[in-house]
Enzyme design. Structure first.
Site, mmCIF file in Angstrom:
data_model
loop_
_atom_site.group_PDB
_atom_site.id
_atom_site.type_symbol
_atom_site.label_atom_id
_atom_site.label_comp_id
_atom_site.label_asym_id
_atom_site.label_seq_id
_atom_site.Cartn_x
_atom_site.Cartn_y
_atom_site.Cartn_z
ATOM 1 N N HIS A 80 3.089 -68.060 -74.141
ATOM 2 C CA HIS A 80 3.308 -69.141 -75.097
ATOM 3 C C HIS A 80 2.305 -70.276 -74.826
ATOM 4 O O HIS A 80 1.289 -70.361 -75.479
ATOM 5 C CB HIS A 80 4.765 -69.633 -75.013
ATOM 6 N N GLY A 110 21.163 -63.177 -106.960
ATOM 7 C CA GLY A 110 20.604 -63.743 -108.188
ATOM 8 C C GLY A 110 20.808 -62.721 -109.284
ATOM 9 O O GLY A 110 21.391 -61.650 -109.049
ATOM 10 N N SER A 111 20.292 -63.010 -110.485
ATOM 11 C CA SER A 111 20.563 -62.107 -111.610
ATOM 12 C C SER A 111 20.011 -60.703 -111.351
ATOM 13 O O SER A 111 20.647 -59.709 -111.699
ATOM 14 C CB SER A 111 19.984 -62.692 -112.894
ATOM 15 N N HIS A 152 17.213 -62.276 -103.158
ATOM 16 C CA HIS A 152 16.887 -62.480 -104.558
ATOM 17 C C HIS A 152 15.373 -62.574 -104.765
ATOM 18 O O HIS A 152 14.748 -63.575 -104.424
ATOM 19 C CB HIS A 152 17.562 -63.765 -105.057
ATOM 20 N N GLU A 189 19.997 -59.024 -108.772
ATOM 21 C CA GLU A 189 20.787 -58.252 -107.796
ATOM 22 C C GLU A 189 22.168 -57.890 -108.337
ATOM 23 O O GLU A 189 22.865 -57.059 -107.756
ATOM 24 C CB GLU A 189 20.956 -59.047 -106.488
ATOM 25 N N GLY A 210 10.501 -67.431 -81.562
ATOM 26 C CA GLY A 210 10.572 -68.894 -81.436
ATOM 27 C C GLY A 210 10.718 -69.596 -82.781
ATOM 28 O O GLY A 210 10.583 -70.812 -82.860
ATOM 29 N N GLU A 242 18.513 -67.926 -97.639
ATOM 30 C CA GLU A 242 18.105 -66.599 -97.176
ATOM 31 C C GLU A 242 17.722 -66.576 -95.700
ATOM 32 O O GLU A 242 17.800 -65.522 -95.063
ATOM 33 C CB GLU A 242 16.966 -66.061 -98.044
HETATM 34 N N1 TZD Z 1 9.621 -74.980 -87.144
HETATM 35 C C1 TZD Z 1 10.114 -73.755 -86.892
HETATM 36 C C2 TZD Z 1 10.687 -72.932 -88.003
HETATM 37 N N2 TZD Z 1 10.093 -73.216 -85.672
HETATM 38 C C3 TZD Z 1 9.549 -73.946 -84.658
HETATM 39 N N3 TZD Z 1 9.510 -73.361 -83.449
HETATM 40 C C4 TZD Z 1 9.073 -75.265 -84.868
HETATM 41 C C5 TZD Z 1 9.133 -75.735 -86.142
HETATM 42 C C6 TZD Z 1 8.443 -76.102 -83.758
HETATM 43 N N4 TZD Z 1 9.371 -76.441 -82.669
HETATM 44 C C7 TZD Z 1 9.390 -75.771 -81.481
HETATM 45 O O1 TZD Z 1 8.688 -74.792 -81.196
HETATM 46 S S1 TZD Z 1 10.534 -76.416 -80.420
HETATM 47 C C8 TZD Z 1 10.984 -77.623 -81.504
HETATM 48 C C9 TZD Z 1 10.255 -77.513 -82.688
HETATM 49 C C10 TZD Z 1 10.446 -78.414 -83.847
HETATM 50 C C11 TZD Z 1 12.023 -78.646 -81.123
HETATM 51 C C12 TZD Z 1 13.425 -78.183 -81.304
HETATM 52 O O2 TZD Z 1 14.274 -79.266 -81.054
HETATM 53 P P1 TZD Z 1 15.768 -79.103 -80.634
HETATM 54 O O3 TZD Z 1 15.731 -78.686 -79.126
HETATM 55 O O4 TZD Z 1 16.426 -80.429 -80.786
HETATM 56 O O5 TZD Z 1 16.400 -77.988 -81.337
HETATM 57 P P2 TZD Z 1 15.156 -79.409 -77.833
HETATM 58 O O6 TZD Z 1 15.969 -78.834 -76.731
HETATM 59 O O7 TZD Z 1 15.328 -80.896 -77.986
HETATM 60 O O8 TZD Z 1 13.714 -79.011 -77.688
#
Ligand code: TZD
Length: 530
Positions: free
Chosen positions: A282, A25-26, A70, A28, A402, A47
């Protein structure tokens, strides 16, 4: 007198930090002007993608990577990706442009009045220099701090009028010539005591975490398993692979639940955890952390991991050095080797949809033996670990927090760091959308990643979680109607669709043979459980 600009580029060059991942951006532009010919700028179109590429690059190089964002808006966009970098201990040096100093207090556009506060708590150190002449020293601090154990991201906000300021030649010279190193050898008495406990254990078990892979101690882990003939598990929520999955000690990835781990280890009198938090749980399945009669030894480079663990005796130090010291003291065991793992059974495809298990079997059969997998398909974790052989260090990367949006850009960064190995990105169609613009960077810089999009038309892992949490009626879990071949074409990436096994094997082999540009393969798949 050298300018801040000259002094900083000289320092970065001396540190080997000549790749800048950014979105400008500006604020940077004064940093990016007169960009030296021996530096490389890698543009990401969002980003999250910029940080994801840098994270993959840093992890696959084992060295810091430089990011330029930015202002507040760019830093904010980067925060989701920063959760993964933080938990991966990824040494990212994030810089962000600030308004000209005189314009910050009046809160002009692009001023961030509390810039250093923004990225916390996802950085080790965050700062905005109090004066222009301190910028080179502060940047050096950001680099050294990111690299020192436990490594992790750092953040520096730099007002854009600082780049033209001057610094003393002696200051520049001192910064460039200094070294910052860790001396992490363990104390003899501490290692003697650890070795005695391990040698005295009747039925020990080994748990290896991502830090073993990050510091290249995989062979030491094998040597310990060979010496002790004990089962070796990968720590839960695995973001890297620290141990060859074809070794006879290999057992798989631990479940990410309190109860699951305690039950699995109920017959062991000693749990030895190296290079992982204890533990990265988890799903919520409460219970005792450790079965009665069991003890736990924890070896980590991270004082926070050591302090927050709910059980066990932790030793904080250089994990390679501790492993070497242990190997000098561990007595060879005479116990029987763990039973061979059963081979996973066959699975049927559906009409026009492949079972992910069969996709992984084909990938395992066709990929080079040193292929690197960047994985972000959350419902297929168990199937992947059962079916794809990982033999070498740096063979597997998964989002460490995750946070989805890691896989596509990280694969690009990993392939840039390891051009001699083939990088295969296994991405769910849900995950792919969080950082889809990484396809543009892959195409533009001709990074030959093979992107395999596993398209089950649903957030598969959430289907499983919805049963676990008794919330099966929750909305927002399906995402039908996506066409990744059209999307790939829009970003300039060649693509194929494979709806049967024979087609998949053919297009995958062709994609592996294409070493000058990326390929995307869309595979409609069935939905399975993680
Ligand atoms: N948003 C973000 C940024 N991170 C996350 N982990 C989630 C939402 C919640 N989330 C999970 O923890 S697993 C998942 C979501 C939305 C499903 C991912 O679906 P996919 O894979 O199609 O990539 P699978 O194999 O169908 O689970």
């Amino acid at each position: 007198m050298p300018s801040v600009h000259t002094c900083v580029y000289d320092f970065l060059r001396a540190q080997g930090l000549t790749t800048v991942f950014g979105n400008p951006g500006s604020n940077e532009l004064p940093f990016l002007k007169n960009f030296p010919a021996d530096f490389r700028y890698v543009l990401g179109l969002h980003e999250g993608v910029v940080v994801g590429m840098a994270d993959g690059f840093a992890q696959a190089c084992g060295a810091p990577a430089l990011v330029n964002l930015h202002a507040a808006a760019g830093s904010g966009n980067a925060m989701g990706a920063l959760t993964n970098a933080w938990y991966a201990h990824s040494p990212l040096v994030l810089t962000a442009g600030q308004q000209a100093r005189e314009m910050v207090g009046v809160e002009s556009m692009l001023a961030n009045v509390d810039a250093a506060q923004l990225p916390r708590p996802l950085v080790k150190w965050s700062y905005e220099p109090a004066c222009a002449s301190d910028v080179p020293r502060a940047l050096a601090q950001a680099v050294h701090s990111a690299r020192l154990a436990p490594s992790g991201p750092t953040y520096l906000s730099i007002p854009h009028d600082d780049w033209a300021a001057e610094v003393s030649p002696r200051t520049a010279e001192l910064l460039q010539s200094r070294t910052v190193a860790t001396a992490g050898r363990p104390d003899d008495e501490q290692v003697d005591a650890l070795a005695q406990r391990i040698n005295a254990a009747a039925n020990p078990v080994l748990v290896l975490g991502p830090a073993v892979d990050a510091c290249g101690a995989n062979e030491r882990a094998v040597a310990i398993a060979d010496r002790l003939r004990l089962p070796a598990w990968i720590a839960p929520s695995a973001s890297r692979c620290p141990f060859p999955t074809n070794h006879r000690s290999f057992r798989g990835v631990l479940p990410a639940a309190i109860k699951g781990i305690a039950e699995l280890f109920s017959d062991h009198d000693l749990v030895i955890v190296i290079g992982a938090p204890v533990f990265r749980y988890h799903q919520y399945a409460p219970g005792e952390y450790l079965a009665d009669g069991a003890q736990l030894i924890h070896i980590t480079a991270d004082p926070n991991e050591a302090a927050r663990a709910p059980m066990g005796d932790a030793t904080v130090g250089d994990i390679s050095a501790v492993m070497d010291a242990l190997l000098a003291r561990l007595a060879p065991a005479t116990r029987d080797w763990p039973e061979p793992l059963p081979r996973p059974g066959g699975v049927a495809d559906e009409a026009d949809r492949l079972a992910p298990e069969n996709v992984f079997d084909a990938i395992d059969a066709l990929s080079p033996e040193d292929a690197i997998y960047v994985k972000e398909s959350t419902s297929t974790v168990t199937a992947f670990w059962q079916r794809v052989t990982l033999r070498h260090p740096d063979s597997y990367f998964f989002p460490a927090a995750g946070g989805l949006g890691f896989g596509l850009p990280a694969a690009v960064g990993v392939q840039m760091a390891q051009p001699q190995r083939r990088v295969v990105a296994l991405i769910g169609e849900g995950s792919a959308n969080y950082a889809i613009t990484a396809l543009w960077s892959a195409a533009h810089y001709e990074i030959p990643v093979v992107f395999v999009i596993l398209k089950n038309d649903t957030y598969g892992a959430l289907r499983w979680f919805s049963r676990l949490l008794d919330a099966e009626d929750a909305p927002g879990i399906d995402l039908p109607g996506l066409d990744f071949c059209s999307i790939a074409a829009g970003y300039g990436v060649q693509s194929e669709r494979a709806t049967d096994g024979e087609t998949f094997r053919r297009v995958y082999a062709e994609a592996l043979a294409r070493t000058d540009r990326p390929t995307l393969i869309e595979v409609p798949t069935t939905t399975i459980e993680p």
